[in-house]
Design a protein around this motif. Structure first.
Motif, PDB file in Angstrom:
ATOM      1  N   ARG A  57       3.234   7.303  -2.476  1.00 51.23           N
ATOM      2  CA  ARG A  57       1.853   7.198  -2.423  1.00 51.23           C
ATOM      3  C   ARG A  57       1.509   6.438  -1.352  1.00 51.23           C
ATOM      4  O   ARG A  57       2.133   5.190  -1.376  1.00 51.23           O
ATOM      5  CB  ARG A  57       1.428   6.743  -4.043  1.00 51.23           C
ATOM      6  CG  ARG A  57       0.076   6.619  -4.144  1.00 51.23           C
ATOM      7  CD  ARG A  57      -0.326   6.185  -5.572  1.00 51.23           C
ATOM      8  NE  ARG A  57       0.289   4.842  -5.903  1.00 51.23           N
ATOM      9  CZ  ARG A  57       0.218   4.530  -7.133  1.00 51.23           C
ATOM     10  NH1 ARG A  57      -0.269   5.062  -8.084  1.00 51.23           N
ATOM     11  NH2 ARG A  57       0.994   3.407  -7.624  1.00 51.23           N
ATOM     12  N   PHE A  58       0.572   6.785  -0.540  1.00 52.53           N
ATOM     13  CA  PHE A  58       0.162   5.861   0.398  1.00 52.53           C
ATOM     14  C   PHE A  58      -1.605   5.495  -0.369  1.00 52.53           C
ATOM     15  O   PHE A  58      -1.995   6.332  -0.694  1.00 52.53           O
ATOM     16  CB  PHE A  58      -0.593   6.845   1.564  1.00 52.53           C
ATOM     17  CG  PHE A  58       0.606   7.080   2.588  1.00 52.53           C
ATOM     18  CD1 PHE A  58       1.691   7.360   2.118  1.00 52.53           C
ATOM     19  CD2 PHE A  58       0.457   7.128   3.898  1.00 52.53           C
ATOM     20  CE1 PHE A  58       2.850   7.781   3.030  1.00 52.53           C
ATOM     21  CE2 PHE A  58       1.344   7.311   4.740  1.00 52.53           C
ATOM     22  CZ  PHE A  58       2.375   7.841   4.364  1.00 52.53           C
ATOM     23  N   ALA A  59      -1.849   4.326  -0.267  1.00 55.73           N
ATOM     24  CA  ALA A  59      -3.006   3.853  -0.703  1.00 55.73           C
ATOM     25  C   ALA A  59      -3.973   4.219   0.436  1.00 55.73           C
ATOM     26  O   ALA A  59      -3.761   4.235   1.607  1.00 55.73           O
ATOM     27  CB  ALA A  59      -3.043   2.295  -1.009  1.00 55.73           C
ATOM     28  N   ALA A  60      -5.468   4.173   0.083  1.00 57.99           N
ATOM     29  CA  ALA A  60      -6.327   4.680   0.884  1.00 57.99           C
ATOM     30  C   ALA A  60      -6.532   3.555   2.389  1.00 57.99           C
ATOM     31  O   ALA A  60      -6.196   2.267   2.199  1.00 57.99           O
ATOM     32  CB  ALA A  60      -7.750   4.414   0.544  1.00 57.99           C
ATOM     33  N   GLY A  64      -4.450  14.468  -1.456  1.00 59.49           N
ATOM     34  CA  GLY A  64      -5.051  13.719  -0.441  1.00 59.49           C
ATOM     35  C   GLY A  64      -4.655  14.327   1.005  1.00 59.49           C
ATOM     36  O   GLY A  64      -4.536  15.211   1.137  1.00 59.49           O
ATOM     37  N   ARG A  94      -1.003   8.110   8.804  1.00 63.42           N
ATOM     38  CA  ARG A  94      -1.897   7.271   7.873  1.00 63.42           C
ATOM     39  C   ARG A  94      -2.675   8.185   7.240  1.00 63.42           C
ATOM     40  O   ARG A  94      -2.693   9.354   7.225  1.00 63.42           O
ATOM     41  CB  ARG A  94      -2.986   6.564   9.119  1.00 63.42           C
ATOM     42  CG  ARG A  94      -3.945   7.448   9.664  1.00 63.42           C
ATOM     43  CD  ARG A  94      -4.760   6.825  10.787  1.00 63.42           C
ATOM     44  NE  ARG A  94      -5.682   7.686  11.720  1.00 63.42           N
ATOM     45  CZ  ARG A  94      -6.825   8.289  11.272  1.00 63.42           C
ATOM     46  NH1 ARG A  94      -7.519   7.630  10.332  1.00 63.42           N
ATOM     47  NH2 ARG A  94      -7.168   9.001  12.085  1.00 63.42           N
ATOM     48  N   SER A  95      -3.388   7.586   6.106  1.00 59.98           N
ATOM     49  CA  SER A  95      -4.039   8.327   5.185  1.00 59.98           C
ATOM     50  C   SER A  95      -5.543   7.446   5.064  1.00 59.98           C
ATOM     51  O   SER A  95      -5.305   6.298   4.532  1.00 59.98           O
ATOM     52  CB  SER A  95      -3.349   8.446   3.780  1.00 59.98           C
ATOM     53  OG  SER A  95      -4.079   9.164   3.020  1.00 59.98           O
ATOM     54  N   GLY A 155       0.801  -1.161  -0.078  1.00 60.47           N
ATOM     55  CA  GLY A 155      -0.061  -0.004   0.055  1.00 60.47           C
ATOM     56  C   GLY A 155       0.740   1.188   0.145  1.00 60.47           C
ATOM     57  O   GLY A 155       0.270   2.218  -0.069  1.00 60.47           O
ATOM     58  N   ASN A 199      -7.942   8.375   2.980  1.00 60.01           N
ATOM     59  CA  ASN A 199      -8.544   8.218   1.595  1.00 60.01           C
ATOM     60  C   ASN A 199      -6.982   8.211   0.486  1.00 60.01           C
ATOM     61  O   ASN A 199      -7.210   8.313  -0.791  1.00 60.01           O
ATOM     62  CB  ASN A 199      -9.258   9.387   1.299  1.00 60.01           C
ATOM     63  CG  ASN A 199     -10.548   9.269   2.094  1.00 60.01           C
ATOM     64  OD1 ASN A 199     -11.371   8.293   2.217  1.00 60.01           O
ATOM     65  ND2 ASN A 199     -10.569  10.371   2.484  1.00 60.01           N
ATOM     66  N   GLY A 200      -5.909   8.128   1.002  1.00 63.95           N
ATOM     67  CA  GLY A 200      -4.882   7.879   0.282  1.00 63.95           C
ATOM     68  C   GLY A 200      -4.323   9.308   0.014  1.00 63.95           C
ATOM     69  O   GLY A 200      -4.888  10.441   0.049  1.00 63.95           O
ATOM     70  N   CYS A 201      -3.100   9.188  -0.410  1.00 62.01           N
ATOM     71  CA  CYS A 201      -2.368  10.646  -0.792  1.00 62.01           C
ATOM     72  C   CYS A 201      -1.245  10.272  -1.644  1.00 62.01           C
ATOM     73  O   CYS A 201      -0.496   9.320  -1.596  1.00 62.01           O
ATOM     74  CB  CYS A 201      -1.788  11.395   0.628  1.00 62.01           C
ATOM     75  SG  CYS A 201      -0.449  10.527   1.531  1.00 62.01           S
TER      76      CYS A 201
END
Length: 125
Positions: free
Chosen positions: A53-56, A77, A107-108, A29, A110-112
């Protein structure tokens, strides 16, 4: 992960969907897209520019500390501390961290996507 040396690039078209790889040392992720990288942690020289990139719904689990400067700009995000308000609206965020600065976990919801620039600075004498 292969190095992408710093070259002169002038307004090259950018593909946001291609070139992402898993971020080493992080769980699934988390992805990275290297833009330029001649950072040499053994020699304590050079710099790295990359997108992360962080996945949701993903989160880091512990604070990170490194011996180089790091500047981070959240482009898209939101990212918050584990106890942060994930319902807050997305805002542009910027960090400038000197060497040895603990940061995270994050943490993310919705992603970022973040732009990171990491570099060494020679000690001023």
């Amino acid at each position: 992960m292969s190095k992408a040396p710093r070259l002169h690039i002038e307004m090259l078209p950018f593909d946001d969907d291609d070139g992402w790889l898993p971020l080493p040392g992080f769980p699934a992720g988390f992805d990275v897209k290297i833009l330029a990288d001649d950072l040499d942690e053994k020699r304590k020289a050079g710099a790295r520019t990359r997108l992360v990139r962080f996945a949701a719904g993903v989160a880091t689990t512990e604070a990170l500390v490194h011996d180089y400067w790091e500047e981070v700009f959240v482009l898209k995000g939101a990212v918050v501390p584990p106890d942060g308000d994930a319902s807050a609206p997305d805002v542009l965020l910027y960090s400038c961290r000197p060497p040895g600065t603990p940061h995270g976990p994050f943490r993310s919801e919705n992603g970022c996507i973040m732009l990171e620039v990491q570099y060494y600075v020679a000690d001023a004498a």
